[in-house]
Design an enzyme around this catalytic site. Structure first.
Site, mmCIF file in Angstrom:
data_model
loop_
_atom_site.group_PDB
_atom_site.id
_atom_site.type_symbol
_atom_site.label_atom_id
_atom_site.label_comp_id
_atom_site.label_asym_id
_atom_site.label_seq_id
_atom_site.Cartn_x
_atom_site.Cartn_y
_atom_site.Cartn_z
ATOM 1 N N VAL A 15 5.353 -39.612 1.263
ATOM 2 C CA VAL A 15 6.191 -38.556 1.850
ATOM 3 C C VAL A 15 5.807 -37.193 1.271
ATOM 4 O O VAL A 15 5.636 -36.215 2.010
ATOM 5 C CB VAL A 15 7.693 -38.856 1.618
ATOM 6 N N LYS A 107 18.071 -41.724 -1.067
ATOM 7 C CA LYS A 107 19.364 -42.300 -0.652
ATOM 8 C C LYS A 107 20.047 -43.028 -1.806
ATOM 9 O O LYS A 107 21.265 -43.009 -1.929
ATOM 10 C CB LYS A 107 19.181 -43.223 0.548
ATOM 11 N N GLY A 189 2.570 -53.908 3.198
ATOM 12 C CA GLY A 189 3.077 -52.783 2.395
ATOM 13 C C GLY A 189 4.371 -52.210 2.949
ATOM 14 O O GLY A 189 4.720 -51.063 2.675
ATOM 15 N N LYS A 207 22.306 -45.818 3.013
ATOM 16 C CA LYS A 207 22.276 -44.847 4.120
ATOM 17 C C LYS A 207 23.639 -44.792 4.810
ATOM 18 O O LYS A 207 24.159 -43.721 5.103
ATOM 19 C CB LYS A 207 21.181 -45.252 5.113
HETATM 20 N N1 HSE Z 1 12.291 -49.375 3.400
HETATM 21 C C1 HSE Z 1 12.968 -48.620 4.408
HETATM 22 C C2 HSE Z 1 12.848 -49.325 5.741
HETATM 23 C C3 HSE Z 1 12.468 -47.213 4.561
HETATM 24 O O1 HSE Z 1 12.203 -50.365 5.838
HETATM 25 O O2 HSE Z 1 13.439 -48.838 6.689
HETATM 26 C C4 HSE Z 1 12.979 -46.309 3.498
HETATM 27 O O3 HSE Z 1 14.354 -46.290 3.442
#
Ligand code: HSE
Length: 428
Positions: A15, A107, A189, A207
């Site tokens: 990111v 988050k 990954g 979230k």
């Molecule tokens: N690992 C999360 C997902 C993305 O698979 O949506 C980052 O919050």
């Protein structure tokens, strides 16, 4: 306001590098939209000597993110390190103490410390923005905070973990089991460093807790969320649910009731021909319900470099334009301490049982359900060759407590093989 906006960026993973790329490539566009230059002053990451495919030598390098947060020559501390505590939290607190606005994708940190950080920030006239923390590239924080500001929010729902949705939709599409798909996600990954954050529902729960705070004006409360991951979802349930017109999703639901705030993140059945039912692969969807607007559906990429960086940039642009919003949509000191309620809202349930195939077995189950006040809507016994009969029941709407009562009693009938599976049906 024409002086440049100066950023310190901590964390140069997928990111962080995406944010750098947009800032470099879209300098002119961003200047046109904000009326000022956005500059990177300094950056920080765990490893300096790593080929990131982009030159970093024009930025000052800080080994320590806390030192970066202390610099007098940054206006915004952009926290992209991740982690609930540790350097991310320490550096964020430091940045606020040193008068910096904060943009973060974190988050976990906000789900646990968001209220305290918001108080600290707002006391100092600063802002914390976190569009990238929820549903990646989908502008759900801005939709809720700004677009729906004139609504009482009645319910927030969402599929907000792409990895779980990938596993569940691939189980359905390919007939492979959970373990095989978990391994595939690891190889691709897709999994967080701690995979339980994904498959245990924790990431999606973080979230949802942030959305609840904005939607209902309450202090973030992740700890009281009813949380269940996808680990116990069996292929048989995916297939049987599909046969009955449903899909299984890791679904978050948050609603304010007279008893308090209900927040749950759990595998649920949704109608397969609904927007949530049709959601494939790693895509996210958030459903917001307002008393004026009705239901709106936001669908898009919940992870990945482009989408998540897009959300980070939107927060930087917001600050560059001079928009200064409270972290959770109202002053942090006015957010109510939340009274949490266990789910009490009635819903239909899907129940799968393996019964001993002998006279009266089904009648005993029907009696137990009836005694608990659970009414059967549909029922079916499907193909079997041995002495065990698989039975599916879809109930009429019932409160979860009545269902729990029935599930406690069912084993005492003596006609059960194994443990029953019960999943809530959300008719979205
Ligand atoms: N690992 C999360 C997902 C993305 O698979 O949506 C980052 O919050």
């Amino acid at each position: 306001m024409t002086h440049p906006l100066r950023l310190g960026i901590a964390g140069l993973g997928t990111v962080g590098m995406g944010v750098l790329k947009i800032l470099q490539e879209k300098q002119a566009l961003l200047k046109r939209r904000t009326g000022r230059s956005i500059e990177i002053t300094a950056v920080s990451a765990r490893t300096k000597d790593k080929d990131r495919g982009m030159a970093l030598n024009e930025y000052t390098w800080e080994e320590d993110p806390v030192k970066l947060a202390q610099r007098d020559d940054i206006d915004i501390f952009v926290e992209l390190m991740g982690g609930q505590e540790g350097p991310a939290l320490e550096a964020t607190k430091t940045a606020i103490a040193r008068g910096k606005d904060v943009v973060t994708a974190n988050k976990a940190m906000l789900a646990h410390h968001g209220h305290a950080l918001a108080l600290q920030s707002e006391e100092n006239g600063l802002v914390i923005r976190f569009e990238a923390a929820v549903a990646g590239g989908i502008p759900v924080i801005k939709s809720l905070t700004e677009g729906l500001a004139g609504n009482e929010i009645t319910r927030v729902m969402g599929v907000m973990n792409g990895t779980c949705n990938y596993i569940l939709t691939q189980m359905q599409a390919t007939g492979r089991g959970y373990d095989a798909l978990f391994k595939e996600c690891a190889d691709l990954g897709f999994l967080e460093a701690d995979p339980n954050l994904d498959v245990g529902g924790i990431d999606a729960g973080h979230k949802l807790s942030l959305l609840s705070s904005i939607a209902f004006g309450t202090q973030v409360n992740f700890d009281k969320m009813e949380l269940e991951g996808i680990q116990r979802v069996e292929l048989e349930d995916i297939e049987q649910a599909a046969d009955m017109g449903f899909r299984i999703k890791l679904l978050g639901v948050s609603q304010m009731t007279e008893r308090g705030l209900e927040q749950r993140m759990s595998p649920c059945l949704v109608p397969q021909n609904s927007p949530l039912g049709e959601l494939e692969g790693g895509t996210n969807m958030v459903v917001l319900e307002g008393d004026e607007v009705g239901q709106i559906f936001l669908r898009g990429a919940g992870a990945g470099q482009g989408p998540t960086s897009s959300a980070v940039i939107s927060d930087i642009v917001e600050i560059a334009r001079g928009t200064r919003l409270n972290t959770f949509g109202q002053p942090a000191h006015t957010l109510q301490k939340v009274r949490s309620a266990l789910s009490f809202t009635p819903a239909p349930y899907y129940i799968r049982l393996s019964l001993l195939d002998k006279p009266g077995a089904l009648a005993k189950i029907a009696t137990v359900l009836g005694q608990a006040g659970v009414s059967i809507d549909r029922m079916r016994q499907y193909g079997h060759e041995d002495k065990i009969a698989p039975v599916l029941i879809v109930t009429h709407e019932t409160v979860p407590q009545a269902l729990d009562q029935a599930l406690l009693q069912i084993p005492t009938t003596g006609v059960l093989d194994g443990t029953p599976v019960a999943l809530r049906i959300e008719n979205v």
